[in-house]
Structure formats: structure tokens, C-alpha cells
Design a protein around this motif. Structure first.
Motif, PDB file in Angstrom:
ATOM      1  N   GLU C 269     104.222 -52.742  93.803  1.00 47.93           N
ATOM      2  CA  GLU C 269     103.778 -54.102  94.104  1.00 47.93           C
ATOM      3  C   GLU C 269     104.771 -55.167  93.673  1.00 47.93           C
ATOM      4  O   GLU C 269     104.806 -56.240  94.228  1.00 47.93           O
ATOM      5  CB  GLU C 269     102.356 -54.380  93.600  1.00 47.93           C
ATOM      6  CG  GLU C 269     102.207 -54.492  92.118  1.00 47.93           C
ATOM      7  CD  GLU C 269     100.717 -54.474  91.728  1.00 47.93           C
ATOM      8  OE1 GLU C 269      99.856 -54.687  92.601  1.00 47.93           O
ATOM      9  OE2 GLU C 269     100.426 -54.211  90.551  1.00 47.93           O
ATOM     10  N   SER C 270     105.625 -54.849  92.716  1.00 51.24           N
ATOM     11  CA  SER C 270     106.624 -55.853  92.344  1.00 51.24           C
ATOM     12  C   SER C 270     107.985 -55.563  92.969  1.00 51.24           C
ATOM     13  O   SER C 270     108.972 -56.209  92.648  1.00 51.24           O
ATOM     14  CB  SER C 270     106.740 -55.910  90.815  1.00 51.24           C
ATOM     15  OG  SER C 270     107.202 -54.660  90.358  1.00 51.24           O
ATOM     16  N   GLU C 271     108.031 -54.611  93.848  1.00 50.58           N
ATOM     17  CA  GLU C 271     109.301 -54.256  94.486  1.00 50.58           C
ATOM     18  C   GLU C 271     109.518 -55.058  95.777  1.00 50.58           C
ATOM     19  O   GLU C 271     108.621 -55.171  96.590  1.00 50.58           O
ATOM     20  CB  GLU C 271     109.337 -52.752  94.807  1.00 50.58           C
ATOM     21  CG  GLU C 271     109.383 -51.855  93.580  1.00 50.58           C
ATOM     22  CD  GLU C 271     110.675 -51.999  92.773  1.00 50.58           C
ATOM     23  OE1 GLU C 271     111.660 -52.548  93.324  1.00 50.58           O
ATOM     24  OE2 GLU C 271     110.692 -51.586  91.596  1.00 50.58           O
ATOM     25  N   LYS C 272     110.728 -55.532  95.959  1.00 46.80           N
ATOM     26  CA  LYS C 272     111.051 -56.297  97.162  1.00 46.80           C
ATOM     27  C   LYS C 272     111.219 -55.410  98.380  1.00 46.80           C
ATOM     28  O   LYS C 272     110.999 -55.834  99.506  1.00 46.80           O
ATOM     29  CB  LYS C 272     112.382 -57.049  96.938  1.00 46.80           C
ATOM     30  CG  LYS C 272     112.243 -58.344  96.186  1.00 46.80           C
ATOM     31  CD  LYS C 272     113.333 -59.317  96.623  1.00 46.80           C
ATOM     32  CE  LYS C 272     112.932 -60.748  96.412  1.00 46.80           C
ATOM     33  NZ  LYS C 272     112.890 -61.163  95.019  1.00 46.80           N
ATOM     34  N   PHE C 273     111.683 -54.192  98.167  1.00 48.38           N
ATOM     35  CA  PHE C 273     112.126 -53.395  99.319  1.00 48.38           C
ATOM     36  C   PHE C 273     111.201 -52.240  99.699  1.00 48.38           C
ATOM     37  O   PHE C 273     111.496 -51.493 100.620  1.00 48.38           O
ATOM     38  CB  PHE C 273     113.537 -52.844  99.054  1.00 48.38           C
ATOM     39  CG  PHE C 273     114.595 -53.905  98.977  1.00 48.38           C
ATOM     40  CD1 PHE C 273     114.805 -54.767 100.055  1.00 48.38           C
ATOM     41  CD2 PHE C 273     115.399 -54.066  97.850  1.00 48.38           C
ATOM     42  CE1 PHE C 273     115.793 -55.751 100.011  1.00 48.38           C
ATOM     43  CE2 PHE C 273     116.389 -55.044  97.784  1.00 48.38           C
ATOM     44  CZ  PHE C 273     116.587 -55.889  98.869  1.00 48.38           C
ATOM     45  N   VAL C 274     110.124 -52.077  98.979  1.00 48.84           N
ATOM     46  CA  VAL C 274     109.198 -50.986  99.328  1.00 48.84           C
ATOM     47  C   VAL C 274     107.813 -51.570  99.563  1.00 48.84           C
ATOM     48  O   VAL C 274     107.294 -52.300  98.724  1.00 48.84           O
ATOM     49  CB  VAL C 274     109.138 -49.909  98.215  1.00 48.84           C
ATOM     50  CG1 VAL C 274     108.268 -48.732  98.662  1.00 48.84           C
ATOM     51  CG2 VAL C 274     110.542 -49.422  97.864  1.00 48.84           C
ATOM     52  N   ASN C 275     107.232 -51.259 100.696  1.00 50.14           N
ATOM     53  CA  ASN C 275     105.905 -51.757 101.025  1.00 50.14           C
ATOM     54  C   ASN C 275     104.994 -50.621 101.468  1.00 50.14           C
ATOM     55  O   ASN C 275     105.389 -49.795 102.290  1.00 50.14           O
ATOM     56  CB  ASN C 275     105.981 -52.774 102.178  1.00 50.14           C
ATOM     57  CG  ASN C 275     106.366 -54.150 101.678  1.00 50.14           C
ATOM     58  OD1 ASN C 275     105.545 -54.862 101.109  1.00 50.14           O
ATOM     59  ND2 ASN C 275     107.634 -54.511 101.862  1.00 50.14           N
ATOM     60  N   ILE C 276     103.804 -50.608 100.926  1.00 46.62           N
ATOM     61  CA  ILE C 276     102.798 -49.663 101.392  1.00 46.62           C
ATOM     62  C   ILE C 276     102.045 -50.352 102.528  1.00 46.62           C
ATOM     63  O   ILE C 276     101.517 -51.448 102.368  1.00 46.62           O
ATOM     64  CB  ILE C 276     101.833 -49.269 100.253  1.00 46.62           C
ATOM     65  CG1 ILE C 276     102.634 -48.797  99.011  1.00 46.62           C
ATOM     66  CG2 ILE C 276     100.861 -48.189 100.730  1.00 46.62           C
ATOM     67  CD1 ILE C 276     103.594 -47.659  99.262  1.00 46.62           C
ATOM     68  N   VAL C 277     102.024 -49.714 103.666  1.00 41.76           N
ATOM     69  CA  VAL C 277     101.398 -50.268 104.858  1.00 41.76           C
ATOM     70  C   VAL C 277      99.881 -50.326 104.659  1.00 41.76           C
ATOM     71  O   VAL C 277      99.310 -49.424 104.041  1.00 41.76           O
ATOM     72  CB  VAL C 277     101.782 -49.374 106.054  1.00 41.76           C
ATOM     73  CG1 VAL C 277     100.953 -49.669 107.270  1.00 41.76           C
ATOM     74  CG2 VAL C 277     103.286 -49.518 106.342  1.00 41.76           C
ATOM     75  N   PRO C 278      99.216 -51.381 105.132  1.00 39.19           N
ATOM     76  CA  PRO C 278      97.752 -51.448 104.977  1.00 39.19           C
ATOM     77  C   PRO C 278      97.056 -50.210 105.536  1.00 39.19           C
ATOM     78  O   PRO C 278      97.512 -49.631 106.526  1.00 39.19           O
ATOM     79  CB  PRO C 278      97.363 -52.690 105.802  1.00 39.19           C
ATOM     80  CG  PRO C 278      98.586 -53.541 105.815  1.00 39.19           C
ATOM     81  CD  PRO C 278      99.756 -52.577 105.786  1.00 39.19           C
ATOM     82  N   LYS C 279      95.955 -49.843 104.914  1.00 40.44           N
ATOM     83  CA  LYS C 279      95.180 -48.691 105.381  1.00 40.44           C
ATOM     84  C   LYS C 279      94.847 -48.829 106.868  1.00 40.44           C
ATOM     85  O   LYS C 279      94.504 -49.910 107.326  1.00 40.44           O
ATOM     86  CB  LYS C 279      93.874 -48.597 104.602  1.00 40.44           C
ATOM     87  CG  LYS C 279      94.030 -48.007 103.231  1.00 40.44           C
ATOM     88  CD  LYS C 279      92.665 -47.974 102.529  1.00 40.44           C
ATOM     89  CE  LYS C 279      92.896 -47.900 101.019  1.00 40.44           C
ATOM     90  NZ  LYS C 279      91.656 -48.117 100.260  1.00 40.44           N
ATOM     91  N   GLY C 280      94.897 -47.746 107.564  1.00 43.63           N
ATOM     92  CA  GLY C 280      94.555 -47.773 108.986  1.00 43.63           C
ATOM     93  C   GLY C 280      95.765 -48.041 109.872  1.00 43.63           C
ATOM     94  O   GLY C 280      95.698 -47.863 111.075  1.00 43.63           O
ATOM     95  N   GLN C 281      96.872 -48.488 109.275  1.00 44.83           N
ATOM     96  CA  GLN C 281      98.090 -48.670 110.054  1.00 44.83           C
ATOM     97  C   GLN C 281      99.055 -47.515 109.795  1.00 44.83           C
ATOM     98  O   GLN C 281      98.918 -46.789 108.819  1.00 44.83           O
ATOM     99  CB  GLN C 281      98.753 -50.007 109.708  1.00 44.83           C
ATOM    100  CG  GLN C 281      97.917 -51.213 110.121  1.00 44.83           C
ATOM    101  CD  GLN C 281      98.569 -52.542 109.770  1.00 44.83           C
ATOM    102  OE1 GLN C 281      99.773 -52.616 109.541  1.00 44.83           O
ATOM    103  NE2 GLN C 281      97.770 -53.588 109.709  1.00 44.83           N
ATOM    104  N   THR C 282     100.026 -47.380 110.681  1.00 45.03           N
ATOM    105  CA  THR C 282     100.962 -46.266 110.596  1.00 45.03           C
ATOM    106  C   THR C 282     102.387 -46.803 110.592  1.00 45.03           C
ATOM    107  O   THR C 282     102.730 -47.658 111.402  1.00 45.03           O
ATOM    108  CB  THR C 282     100.766 -45.337 111.814  1.00 45.03           C
ATOM    109  OG1 THR C 282      99.403 -44.939 111.863  1.00 45.03           O
ATOM    110  CG2 THR C 282     101.658 -44.106 111.727  1.00 45.03           C
TER     111      THR C 282
END
Lengths: 347, 347, 347, 347
Positions: C269-282
Motif C-alpha cells: 500500500e505504500s509502494e509507488k510501483f506495485v498495485n493490487i487490482v480491485p477484486k473482480g478485475q483481472t
């Protein structure tokens, strides 16, 4: 220092989202608001997951965006900009229109090609055709910029110096242009349906009927000082981005290839975004896509006595969103390449 | 009835393997032998797994293939065919050359563009330029066929009827052609390196220097009855197969668009492989790729008084292996579309 | 303030030129010199016309580049970096190696997979595996960074938090990865020949033989605290850029999908370059290509009780040049996203 | 001899037009009539110009097509075939359904995955699942064929012999499949919009929710004799045609890789359309696209003790229209490869 508050009307189309992508990292501006008629109320990252983590903007309605912004980018289908521009100008805001509403100076031409008259004639007097390298001084002073079309940009940059110096004949210019599929926008159509455009190339609007023709002829005619008529054939090619215009014309008597080449080099030697390719090399779109650059290669066919120009740009950048930001930079007195410093990837 | 024994010299290049693929299902012939200088002794299916289960041919040397065949397809780089053709003809075999060695009738032109003289002048007198729809009667009687180049085929089919009937001016013809990457063959080069050609379009040999120019001018000049000079610019596009030639020319006085259109329709109405697209439609390569067809659309630009032709073929089929088989069918008296009945897929 | 002088060894390969493109607009550094064994003495813009107008650098030899630089990027084939790193470190310079020479900590593993021993064991003690989000603190203090491989980056970012918290089983992890063609570099090969890779997908090095396997297992094993063995199958897909790793694993008993999902969100959550995609998305590669971002989507197959992760990066950026610059930023104390602010285009 | 009169219901979708293209050159049949709900009354060549010159068929309505045909191909969205099949069978016609209506034998499964019950239970008793190489004898005797789905075909052909001989474990099978964009049909959607699918790869329906799952499990379960549960993840790749299924499974104790390999070879050695790739080679889609072939490569990962199968087909041919024609050939007693003799192009 306060940042310029900018707004994008039509942010979910391809031009709009390209503007947003660039403006989010432009450090003189803040994107105050964006609008979308189809997605009002939605988070932009739900529509464009490439921006995930970089913005929390939601799509608002046009009025809200006009209200919150000092400068507005209008990225709308043809015919929808005049009304909004009129409102915005009345409120003292600046406008950069990426559609065709302000591009043609002759109302009759506009009516002939677009089937309608101007709504607000006086607005058109205030507007300037935003081909940055040609009209820079006028752009600085104008509140409304008509951002040039993609094909016209690639063509006018190549031919303007040659026509201005009367190095080529005004008659017989033939332009064979090739464009990537993003040029057709995000709207669904069989033409942009993957299995139809992949492994294909298709000419379209063949025979002097594409709406960019009067815009091209306006630019070329102004450069030469007389009316010019061209042949123009666009083609759709299976790439996302990029335009190549292959231009055939004839040198005037006593004009050498070297003279033409040198004139182009001189015309652009102080320009950041236009480069004349070294003699013997040939421009291709990969050298400019994903940058705001234009590259032009110059060739001579001795057997047939024709000058051939290959002019390449990224249709979404120098041909749309990039040039719009360049126009904003000129209008606002920022460094002209601010927010556009990225270089074209090699692949 | 005995099948015709055919051989392919140069079977592992792209043209050679396309010939093999088609000939394996042509029910009048038997592929007697194939050769490859790079892969002698290897199973063809080790090099081309698409043929797995359909042939057990191995690559042999040229002499063996000549010996075992009644008719030879030569799919070699320019300059290597004359020697082999001479040997084969002396042994009473027929030859279809897919290279350029027999295409130009004027030895001086050949020397100018290819830098060498004919080795066997008398062979050239026996050979015929195998543009099937134009030279069918001569092809029937000739033991050596010069199979036309890909660009020249797309262009000559579109212009021959118009020039023959003097409907268009011989001067000022400009041809802007676009070709898929298989046109460059299987040889490795940066130009065909995936990351360089993908998402790219690049003009090449701009300015009257492509070796297909004398071949095109020979065909057009013959049709018109006078020498013709053209401007020709090829472009590489990111597709595997297909050529589109966009051709700009001028109607003669008192010739209408309808007259030009109808003349083309009549010229090809009894032809299986050439179709004039209905008025108002535009030819695109997807309609012909993976077939032996040529489609031509005809357009008129009233504003500039130009006739514009869009001519499309599959460069590997009607532009190479397909037309070669059509030539064999004509030579041998088979049905002209034998082995070429497959239709272009829609996608 | 003086800018950091950086040098690129191997600047004309795909990783090298991507580094150069980015470093030319990084405002804390100056590219002091670049080397290329194949193109010594040539202007880089003659090889890569996309940089025309933006640099006048020529390719020099390795020694010159080492001499002129404070920090060196080594973009070389495996096995060539150790010697140069040794020289550079002796002269007090910093080194970021984009090859494999410093990635494996176990010399036996290195010998098993690369067929050679370490040349300078003590150098390896000074080096750190530069997976930025995992080893940030160590990177700050190390003079040599082993920049991670592209596949390992996509995989370790997805699995590290889950393994570290023992949410998934260490056994039975299966990874099916897909990579764009630039991953194979600029060297010519049939695999990267346009007509062979276009309209194709091909698995390669199937069956546990790809050299990224020990690197992946090293990262996963460290996260878990025990040795881990994976199944890994790479595939070549017809795109220029991008890696997708589809990862199959099993949740430990009493671990819910939500727990796994939330753990990933917290980890980054504090990383600029890594994002977890919202649930239900791919996740798909288009959301990250041409950016330094990694996106990860998390799925649960209830029927089969499997957790499935889709992790995407740009193989040339977060998988190579981008992460290398991120490593430099960490080493030098710059803002971590300096020079990497650009966002992924939507198309 | 009279030709078989065949009709296509739904001829303007991608499966329908592929059927038409093939049937027009199948010399045992005559295409009597075609229907299209969207284009009734239109010439098929106005919609698909690739067929220009080869047919003058117009789209009629369903009733007319049923009436005129002896055998009907139904190429319709799921749920529309049962009603038409019932009518046709009542009139003594044969039916090949390319949708899903007759694929699942268990009505409960059908209801669970498709949300509806059978309309005509007795029809289902007459129908056979048309996986030609597995059910050939039943197909000969049945008036209704459920033509298999594209993914299921690629998977069942690879796994059936191994499961039947109990060489692999039934648990833990993971299938990572990749499909070309034509699999999504001609209907417009953002997923198939060129700029979104080009230069992209996207997993979809991740987590056990794709409707082909029960069909796959039905085939595998029948082969093994017990219920089987799989993990299946489909991905969209930027090619027009082709499916690759990468399949991960585990050999039973005392079963060697050679045993598995040989069993597959034996299972298909008399089959025209299925080939096991030689050991050491890897299947890729280019070897089978535009043919009715399936190729399967077999690999063993010793480190992880997994058998890995790569199975490739053309989704529109062996995965749809090609297998449907193969089914017709079996039903009618024609040579099984009649109309399907064409070989896959090398590029």
C-alpha cells in the motif's frame, strides 16, 4: 506558485485519456476535473486501469469541469465544442479544442465539409490554428486554440517550408497517408474490430472526401500564398499509434534536392519536436511513436523528377494530445516541452 | 493417368515452402523431389512442422531434383536460376522461375538493374513473362516461365486494361505500395526482426531505386505501346501476407470514370482470380490474403481529376507461389484453378 | 549540485538503449558515456533514430566508460559482468548489473545453471539482489546490485507476501508465464523473425530448464524460509513488451481468499510501483506496459480450491531498465520514482 | 450423383462464414441456402467481400434454409439451437450444432452453467458429442451432432489417451489456455477493439467460471471412468486464430515419460488430423492455424515430477467449422478429410 487548474471535457475517449495521462505528470498544472458524458460519476481508474494508483478523479459533468478549470481541453466529437468554448471564454477561461470546430477559417468551407454554419462567428475570430511551429506567436496571444488534426500536422510540417519558399510546385501534390487504429477512437466499429483490422491494411475515404482535406489545403495555401488542391488518401494500418504521410511533389525549375533538404533543416533547426532525418535514411513511425516528435525524410526520384517526403508522427501525441499540451505550454509561457520530455522508445 | 513429377529448387525459403504446401494437395502432380542448399539431407518437417504428417520428403541437391522432375519450380535468389534452367531445358524439362532472371526482356535493363548480363541469351527467347491473365496464350507454348514479381503483379493487373485502351495518361503515374513482411523472405535481418517491424510502417528504397521498377514499366509500356516511367514507393507493413498498391493516374480527356470502371470489369469478367470490387467499395488485403485472388477497387477524385486504383493480392500466392501454379496449370492444360480452389478466409 | 555521471556498458542492446532513453531525461544524472562492442565509434542516433535530436553520444570502449562514470549499468550477456564490476568497484564506482552474474547467491546453483564458477567470490558478498520492494534497505548500502530478471520480478512480487506470511503452501506452485518478444533481445533469430512470431504463441524451455528457475526459487525460498520448488513454463507472445505470469497455488488451511487479498494490499500500500487490482478485475499487460508498474490480480477457484494470481509488468522496465533506475534512485537517495514518473498509456 | 444439400443457420457470424468458405469448395455438397437474422435479404458478398466472385448466395430466413437443406449447420449463440434442431429432425434432416445446446449430457450441469433446462429431452438422447477421434462410431449413427467447443477439443485430444490408460492422476490437472480473438466472435466489444487487444494479453473468467469447464470435465471424466475436476484459465492473445492449451498433470507411479509419449503416438497414429510432435520439439499454434490439425507436444519436468502437454489447434477449424465438416464427412460416409485437405501455411 499556484498550479494552473486544467480540465478535460471528454476524458474517457482516446484523446481525452491521453491528455489525462500526460497532464497528471506535468508539474505546472493540476488536473482540476474531468468530464465524460458516458461515465459520469465513475472513477476514471475503473475505466482505465493503467492509471490505478495515480489518480482518484471521477468523471463529472461539463459544467462542473468548466467551473473548476482555468484552461479547458475539449476532446469531443466534431460539432460539440463551440457551445462549450463560448461559455468558457465568457467566464475568462482559455480553451484548447482538439476537435474540428475551430480549424477552418472559411465558414463556407466549414459548411461544405461539416454541414453546418458557425454558431458563434466572433469566437472564430479569437481562435488560432495551433500548429505550434508555424503559428507560435499567434498562439501566445489567443484564448482559443484549434488543435490541428493528425494527418494535417504530419503533412503541413513537411510541406510548409518548401511551399513558403516556393521550392515546389503547388500543383500535383499527392499524399498517401497511413494511420494507426487509435485514430478511429474508442467507439466500437467493425473497422476497429480486432480480427478485421489485424493482418489487414485498408484505404478509406478514397477520392477526395476525407474531412481533413480542407484543413490540409488551408495550411498549404497559407504557406504558398495561393489556393492549393491536393490528392489525399488515408489508409488504416494494423498498429495502435503512428501516422506516416508519403508525399509526392515536384521541385520548381532550378531548385535542387540539396536546396530543398537544407531549407527543411534550417526551418526546424531550433525546434525541439521536428527533426529532418539525415540524407540516405528513411523515416518510419517507430522512431516517433510515444513521443511528441515529428521526423521527416527527404528523397528525390531522378528518373521521374519527383521529390518524396516521408513524414511521421504519433497520431495521439504530436497529432493530438501532445500538440495540445505544447499549445498550452506556449499559451502559458511554460517551457515548450514541459510535460513532453519523454523520448520515443526504440521498440 | 500418371501424375506430373514436379520439383522445387530452393524449397526451404518462404516461396519454396509455400509452393510445396500447395503442390502436396494438387491432384495432378506428385512432388518428386525438393532441394535446399542450407538443409540438404534434412526432413522438410523438421524445418517446417506445419507439414508434419503430410510428407516425408527430404531436401536433396539440385541435380537430383532436376533429374527426378518433369517440371521445375526455381525459388532462388536472383541470379541463380539461369544456370539451372539451362540444364533443365537441355534435358527436356519445363521450368517456372520465381526469381527475376527471366523477367526483363531487355538485356541492357537487366544489366542496369541487376549488374550482370544474360548467361544464355537463347534461353531468354524461349521464356515468357507469366502474368497469366495477360499472356495466357504465350504461356501455353513456352517451356520457361518468368513468374512475375509481387508488386508488378498487383500493379500490372490494375493498369493493363486502362493503358491498352488508352483510357489513362501514360505520364504521371504514381504507385504507393504496401507489402507484408514475408515479402522479405526467411533470411534474418533487423528489418524483419519482430520488435522492429511490429507496430511500425517503413518506406524503403524510396526514390526510384527498387528493382521491380523496370519490370513494372515493361508491363505497362507493353500495354500502352510506348515507354512509360512511373514513381514507385514500397512500404513494409506489419502483416505477414498481402500487398496493396494504391495507384494514382489521370484519365484521358473525354474518358469518364464509368468508362474506366466498365473496361476493367469487362477485362476480367471471365477470369477466376481477378475481381473488380463493386463501385463504392474499397479493396483491402484481408479479402484476398491466403487466396490466389486479386481484387481491384476504382475511385475517382473529382476535385483533383485523378483516378485512384487500389489493387490487392497475397504476395506469396498471386504474387509468387499461387501464380506459379496457375502458370503450371496453363502450361500443362489443367484447369487453371486446380490446386488453387481455396477461398480467402474472412479473418 | 553536480549531477551523477552514469555510464552504460552494452548500450546498443535492447536493455541498454532502454536505459539510455530513460537516463537522458532523468534530471539527477548525466549520461557520461556509453559503450558497445559492436558499434564502437558510431553515433548512437545512427543506430537508434528514435533519439535523433536528443543526444550526440558516441559508442566508446568499456574502459573509457568505466573511467568517466560514477555509476555503471552493465547490460551484457550473462558471464561478462563480473570482470567489469571488479574493475569498477576497485575504482570506487557503483555497479548495477542487469545480467545474471550476481543474481544467484549459491555458487553451486550458479555453476549448475550457468556452467561456471564465480571469478571474484568477495564481490558477490558485496552484492545485493535488487528486488526493490523486498530488499530496499540492503540496496541502500550496497555498491553492487544484481538487477532481477524479468520473469522472477513478476513472480516474486506476487508471491513474496503470501509466502512470508505462510498463507499458501510451498508445494505445487505452477507458473505459466507469457513474455513479449523484446525479452529475446536484439540478436537475430528465427524465433524473433517477424513472420514466425507474428500470429503465433510458442512455449519454450518447457520442463524445468529455464535459467530463471533458480532465481525464482531463491526469492520464494527466502520469503518462506525453506527451499521451494516450482514448475515454470515461459511462452513467447506476439507483443513487443510485457510479461504476464499466471500463478497457481494453494491456500493453507484456514486461510481465506480475503486474508490473502488483504495481505497483498497491505504489503504494497505504500509502494509507488506495485498495485493490487480491485477484486473482480483481472490484470492485463496493457495496464502496465511502458511504465515501471506491476499490477497483480487475485482470484480464487472454489471448485478446485486454488488461488490464482495474475501478475503483469513491462519486461523492459520493471523487468529490466526501469527497476535498474529504481535501484539507482534507492542507492543514491533520490526520490524512488525519479525518471520513472511516466504513466502507462491506455493503448 | 446428387450432391448433399447443406444449409447454414447463422452464416454471417465468424463460425458461419468459416463454414461457408469451406463448404463452397467441398465437392460432395452444395450449399443450398444460408440464413442470418441480422442480414436477411442481403448478398453474402456485400458482407464478406472475400467471397466475391465465388458465390451469389443471399441470406434467407431460418425456415427457408431448413426447408432447402438435407443437413443443417447451426452456428448460433447458445440457447437458440434446440428449437431449430427439433424442427429439422422432425422433417428428417440431419443437424450439426456448433453451439453448446447439446454438448452436456447431464441436464443438471446444463442448468447450472447455462441457467435453463432442456426444451426437448428426447432430442438429447439422439445426439452425440462430436469429438471425431473419440466418438467416430457413434457419430456415424447419430442424426444430431454436438460439435465440441474450441478449448475442450484442444484439451480432450491431449488428455483422453492418458486418462483412458490411467497413466496420469485424475487430480490436480491445471490447464492454462490461450486463444486468438476470433474466439470472441464478430460481435463488437471493447475486448475485441483493436487498440485494446493489440499488444495485450488478458486472462479472463479466472477462477473456475468459464462455461467450457463442465464440457472439459465431461470428456475427461468419461475417458477416466470417474468424475474429474480441473483448473482452467483462458487468456486472450493478440492473434486472429489459434488455441494453445498448456496442460500440467502428474504421471502415475511407475509410469514413465516414454510410456506416456508412446501411448499418445499410438492413439493417433492412424489419425489424419492429430499429430504428436517429435520428442524435443514444442508445439506452437502457427503449425496448425488455417488447417484442421491438432498437434501435441509432450514434456516432462523431472525436478517437479510433472508431465506438461502443449496442445494446439485452430479455434475456427478443428475448434469449430473444420471439425463440424469432419463430423459431416463421418456422418455421410465421405472421406474424413474431404474439403479439409488444405495444409497449414508456414506463415
Amino acid at each position: 506558485m499556484n498550479k494552473l487548474r486544467v480540465g478535460i471535457i471528454g476524458a474517457t475517449g482516446y484523446v481525452g485519456i491521453e491528455l489525462l495521462r500526460l497532464l497528471l505528470t506535468h508539474n505546472e498544472v493540476e488536473v482540476a476535473a474531468i468530464s465524460s458524458s458516458s461515465f459520469e460519476g465513475k472513477n476514471i481508474t475503473d475505466i482505465y486501469p493503467n492509471l490505478l494508483g495515480y489518480t482518484e478523479l471521477k468523471c463529472e459533468n461539463t459544467d462542473e469541469v468548466v467551473e473548476k478549470s482555468d484552461l479547458l481541453f475539449l476532446a469531443l466529437p466534431h460539432g460539440l465544442s463551440e457551445e462549450i468554448a463560448n461559455t468558457a471564454i465568457a467566464k475568462g477561461k482559455k480553451v484548447i479544442d482538439l476537435g474540428a470546430d475551430f480549424r477552418l477559417e472559411d465558414e463556407n468551407e466549414y459548411e461544405e465539409w461539416y454541414g453546418k454554419k458557425y454558431l458563434y462567428g466572433s469566437l472564430h475570430e479569437k481562435s488560432v490554428y495551433g500548429l505550434c511551429e508555424v503559428n507560435r506567436e499567434l498562439i501566445k496571444k489567443s484564448p482559443i486554440i484549434a488543435n490541428p488534426g493528425c494527418f494535417p500536422t504530419s503533412i503541413a510540417l513537411a510541406l510548409t517550408p518548401l511551399l513558403k519558399h516556393k521550392l515546389i510546385k503547388k500543383d500535383g501534390i499527392i499524399i498517401d497517408s497511413k494511420s494507426g487504429v487509435t485514430g478511429a477512437g474508442r467507439g466500437l466499429s467493425l473497422t476497429s474490430h480486432y480480427p478485421e483490422s489485424n493482418e489487414n491494411i485498408s484505404p478509406y475515404k478514397v477520392g477526395g472526401v476525407h474531412r481533413h482535406i480542407p484543413e490540409i489545403e488551408q495550411s498549404l495555401g497559407k504557406a504558398y500564398g495561393e489556393e492549393i488542391r491536393i490528392v489525399f488518401t488515408p489508409h488504416l494500418i494494423p498498429v495502435n499509434r503512428g501516422i506516416l504521410s508519403t508525399i509526392y511533389c515536384e521541385l520548381n525549375e532550378e531548385v535542387s534536392y540539396e536546396k530543398a533538404y537544407d531549407t527543411l533543416v534550417e526551418a526546424y533547426e531550433s525546434e525541439k519536436f521536428v527533426n529532418i532525418v539525415p540524407k540516405g535514411q528513411t523515416a518510419s513511425i517507430k522512431s516517433v511513436t510515444l513521443s511528441n516528435n515529428c521526423q521527416i525524410s527527404v528523397h528525390f526520384d531522378e528518373r521521374a523528377n519527383k521529390l518524396i517526403l516521408c513524414s511521421v508522427i504519433d497520431n495521439m501525441l504530436k497529432g493530438a494530445a501532445g500538440q495540445a499540451i505544447q499549445n498550452m505550454n506556449i499559451m502559458m509561457g511554460y517551457e515548450e516541452n514541459k510535460g513532453l520530455e519523454f523520448l520515443a522508445p526504440a521498440f
